[in-house]
Design an enzyme around this catalytic site. Structure first.
Site, PDB file in Angstrom:
ATOM      1  N   ASP B 158      -9.000   2.241   4.114  1.00 38.25           N
ATOM      2  CA  ASP B 158      -7.932   2.865   4.877  1.00 38.25           C
ATOM      3  C   ASP B 158      -8.311   2.867   6.234  1.00 38.25           C
ATOM      4  OD1 ASP B 158      -6.748   3.746   2.149  1.00 38.25           O
ATOM      5  OD2 ASP B 158      -5.890   5.346   3.079  1.00 38.25           O
ATOM      6  N   LYS B 226       0.468   1.856   6.382  1.00 39.44           N
ATOM      7  CA  LYS B 226       0.330   3.420   6.091  1.00 39.44           C
ATOM      8  C   LYS B 226       0.568   4.032   7.387  1.00 39.44           C
ATOM      9  CE  LYS B 226      -3.326   6.854   5.045  1.00 39.44           C
ATOM     10  NZ  LYS B 226      -4.727   7.050   4.708  1.00 39.44           N
ATOM     11  N   LYS B 262       2.506   3.443   2.406  1.00 34.02           N
ATOM     12  CA  LYS B 262       1.874   4.901   2.397  1.00 34.02           C
ATOM     13  C   LYS B 262       2.184   5.735   3.321  1.00 34.02           C
ATOM     14  CE  LYS B 262      -2.569   7.205   1.651  1.00 34.02           C
ATOM     15  NZ  LYS B 262      -3.827   7.110   1.438  1.00 34.02           N
TER      16      LYS B 262
END
Lengths: 480, 326
Positions: B158, B226, B262
């Protein structure tokens, strides 16, 4: 592989409403039987189930109702201070809120509209209309500057409303009339009388003086009797252009003041620099809100050719997620058509689209076996000469046309005998203002559609009617 | 509707878009704008869907399978990460039918611990990287950070983007950095860790920027986009996620490739999670209702999902003492 995510049925409970087997007329503060004793049935359009027997008022009943309104006007309501009138209006507004769920469920049962809309739009807006005009009742001296004398009420208003927003149209009519000191006789549409009759109970609950609001149910003959009654000072009508024309003829040459809010063939203009996803939402809202049975519906989509394919793909993708079905299910987006008669008209005009060479498209959807249903539909390849581009369908049917330049967009949008609403979609402020200034429509929405507020006047050009409802303009229609 | 019919850019335009700073800027600024009022209204309309009974039971289990169970604190210890990883595998110790979560999300130095606990469970290890959360470090340092996490056994990286570069309009620089991290995600055996790109939309502020950064990240090869680090307010919101879901939908129509989304930070209740799933279902499409394509970055959400799940099976609400506190 993903499984389908099917929302389980989420029906709103019907137990909050108590539908009586039969209803009288609301005259002089109480429910009375019609003189001739005739009645008709009102149906649930989603199931064709008979909901109740409703009185069919004839000339004698209308005369009684107008008499009651006249007495209430001269003896009570016109003499009452604005402050006291506002007290009653505020009280009605609060009761509308308190009984909101009951009203919403009843409206959806009688009209066929999704509970989501009756709960989140019709009923809250109806309450807002009463709150708004309650606030004006004691400030009328300041509402319309430049008039020669103090504002005075007109007298008895005869009001005839349509079936597409039964309670909301009632509020649009009754709230300003009462705020200005008039009394009313209101005729709801024959297919949707139940919320008006519940409103009559609310008037009783609010201790509104007898005769200030009278509700007479019936079909066209009842409406004609009301409009033609000699002691009516003001006629307010919302409905079809044909009936509007006959009303205009009936009151021509009399002292009656008249406002007409009639049909439309509104357009959504989508420019190539528009926020496309939101524009698609606006187009969907414009034509599928209330099954397209909206006078200001955006029943034409005018899309700039350079983005037409893109917009149509997005639109179809979005339409595939519309949920058509039980109006009382909280997840329903598109409900039932209000009547067999209306469904016939939608089918007839749609068939003309096919025969005139436009291309019909609907997402796959299972329609219930009973009741009156029509799937969300778009026609592409439509030209200005097609009937479906010119006549009001009053159903979930969108005609898609294209344009090349801003000038052409405005010309095409204006090229209709109507003139009620237009939506303009663009990220460029100057383009929006430029178009808005040239559009002949009572309402121009910018990057939104079907937004209503009691403070904003609403009305049409040309065959969409005359007079304005809402805002201070709405007061002017009920004052001399 | 076939793939490739939707949305203006076609594949050739897409490959040309990354050719130069000017081309990329033209492309991103040529995307349709987002009307704030309209987008927020759409998000709140979707949140109004009623999800009950069987649909709710289905959605709760799906949401549990989509959780990236997260701990990103300075105070994290091996013990804490082990406890969280254990919970990730068996969220409800009393109910073996309760599914495991998708991943455990930790700082790079905790990857080994999580890896050891989760080995063989199918639960992924996700690691934040590239000088999380601010992303303010030299490019070499950021790459080293990501490389370290991959080598320690992270399945998913991430990364945070350089918001400063994005806000000053240096889009190609942001793109190149994402591409570089993507390269670092490759392992010696030819497999690669999945790349999730954290856009920190709370700092980018406008929905237009959210749409642009989503496309930029996808063009750079992101497997997931995300919303947030969770360290900046606002973190995930429904309208921001809406714009991202529209972007992945349109990108799929343009390229055929499905990118995941996300939302992270601030999603605490089952009710909120259900609203997100409704949005996934109706905006991106049912294909995205899969832990490979949609995740919740959350810590406290899981316990609320578990309590609601118990309620669905027993018919009673239980006290918070019946779910584990880690």
């Amino acid at each position: 592989m993903a499984q389908p995510f099917d929302y389980a049925p989420a029906p709103e409970s019907r137990s909050v409403v108590d539908i009586r087997s039969s209803y009288g007329l609301f005259i002089g503060g109480e429910f009375v039987d019609p003189v001739a004793g005739r009645s008709f049935k009102t149906l649930n359009p989603a199931t064709e189930e008979v909901l109740a027997e409703v009185s069919d008022a004839d000339d004698a009943d209308v005369d009684r109702a107008v008499g009651a309104a006249r007495r209430a006007f001269t003896r009570v309501w016109s003499r009452m201070s604005g402050r006291d009138r506002s007290k009653y209006l505020f009280r009605i507004a609060r009761v509308l809120q308190e009984r909101g769920r009951e009203l919403a469920v009843l409206e959806s049962i009688d009209n066929g509209k999704p509970i989501k809309e009756s709960r989140d739009v019709d009923v809250p807006l109806a309450a807002q209309w009463f709150f708004y005009y309650a606030g004006w009742a004691d400030k009328l001296d300041y509402a319309l500057p430049g008039r020669p004398g103090p504002p005075r009420p007109l007298g008895v208003a005869g009001q005839v409303i349509p079936w597409n927003f039964p309670l909301l149209m009632l509020a649009w009519k009754i709230a300003p009339a009462l705020a200005c000191g008039n009394t009313v006789v209101l005729k709801p549409a024959e297919t949707t009388p139940l919320t008006a009759l519940l409103f009559a109970e609310i008037c009783q609950q609010a201790d509104l003086p007898a005769g200030v609001v009278n509700i007479v149910t019936g079909a066209g003959a009842t409406g004609r009797a009301l409009v033609a009654h000699e002691d009516v000072d003001k006629v307010a009508f919302t409905g079809s252009t044909d009936v509007g024309k006959s009303i205009a003829r009936a009151v021509a040459g009399t002292r009656k003041k008249v406002t007409l809010e009639l049909g439309g063939k509104g357009a959504n203009i989508v420019f190539d620099d528009a926020p496309l996803d939101e524009a698609v939402e606006g187009v969907v809202n414009g034509i599928f809100f209330n099954q397209g049975q909206v006078c200001c519906a955006g029943s034409r989509l005018l899309v700039q050719e350079s983005v037409a394919d893109d917009v149509l793909d997005r639109l179809k993708h979005r339409m595939a997620t519309l949920r058509v079905g039980d109006p009382l299910d909280k997840n329903t987006d598109v409900g039932a058509i209000n009547s067999a008669e209306q469904l016939t008209r939608i089918r007839e005009l749609s068939a003309s689209g096919d025969s005139e060479g436009a291309e019909r498209w609907s997402p796959p959807c299972d329609l219930p076996a009973h009741g009156f249903w029509f799937p969300p539909t778009i026609f592409t390849g439509v030209s200005q000469a097609h009937r479906i581009a010119r006549e009001e369908i009053f159903g979930p049917v969108l005609s898609v046309l294209t344009f090349r330049t801003p000038g052409e967009a405005v010309d095409k949008a204006n090229n209709t005998p109507f003139g009620l609403s237009v939506g303009v979609w663009s990220d460029k402020g100057s383009r929006i203002m430029g178009a808005a200034g040239r559009l002949r429509a009572g309402v121009v929405w910018a990057n939104t559609f079907n937004r209503f507020d009691p403070g904003s006047p609403f009305g049409g050009y040309q065959e969409s009617g005359y007079g304005r409802e809402g805002g201070r303009h709405g007061l002017a229609a009920y004052l001399r | 509707m076939g793939a490739g019919t939707l949305l203006s850019p076609v594949p050739e335009e897409l490959s040309a878009a990354t050719g130069s700073d000017a081309a990329l800027r033209r492309f991103l600024h040529g995307l349709p704008g987002v009307d704030q009022v309209g987008a927020e209204a759409r998000a709140s309309a979707l949140a109004g869907r009623s999800v009950k009974a069987t649909a709710k039971a289905f959605a709760i289990d799906l949401a549990i399978r989509m959780v990236d169970l997260t701990t990103l604190e300075g105070a994290d210890t091996r013990g804490k990460v082990r406890a969280l990883s254990t919970k990730a595998m068996r969220p409800d110790p009393a109910d073996p039918t309760c599914p495991a979560v998708a991943a455990v999300c930790v700082y790079p130095d905790m990857v080994g611990t999580a890896r050891a606990t989760l080995a063989g469970s199918g639960v992924h290890v996700a690691s934040v990287a590239t000088a999380f959360p601010s992303g303010r470090a030299a490019p070499a340092v950021k790459l080293a950070d990501a490389r370290d996490a991959v080598q320690a056994g992270a399945d998913e990286i991430d990364m945070v983007i350089d918001r400063g570069a994005f806000l000053s309009g240096r889009y190609l620089e942001v793109l190149d950095q994402i591409v570089a991290v993507g390269e670092v995600c490759g392992r010696p055996d030819g497999t690669r860790a999945h790349l999730k790109v954290i856009c920190e939309t709370g700092e980018l502020q406008t929905y237009d920027n959210v749409r642009r950064v989503s496309w930029l990240a996808m063009l750079a090869g992101a497997d997931f986009i995300k919303t947030s680090t969770g360290k900046v307010q606002p973190a995930a919101t429904l309208p921001v996620t809406l714009v991202m879901l529209e972007a992945v939908r349109d990108f799929r129509f343009a390229t055929g490739r499905q990118v995941g989304v996300k939302p992270a930070g601030g999603i605490r209740t089952t009710k909120e999670a259900l609203a997100y799933l409704v949005m996934v279902n109706e905006v991106a499409g049912t294909d995205w209702l899969d832990p490979d394509l949609f995740r919740f970055g959350a810590s406290s959400l899981l316990n609320d999902l578990l309590m609601q799940r118990m309620r669905m099976t027993t018919g009673r609400y239980s006290s918070p003492d019946y779910v584990t506190v880690d």
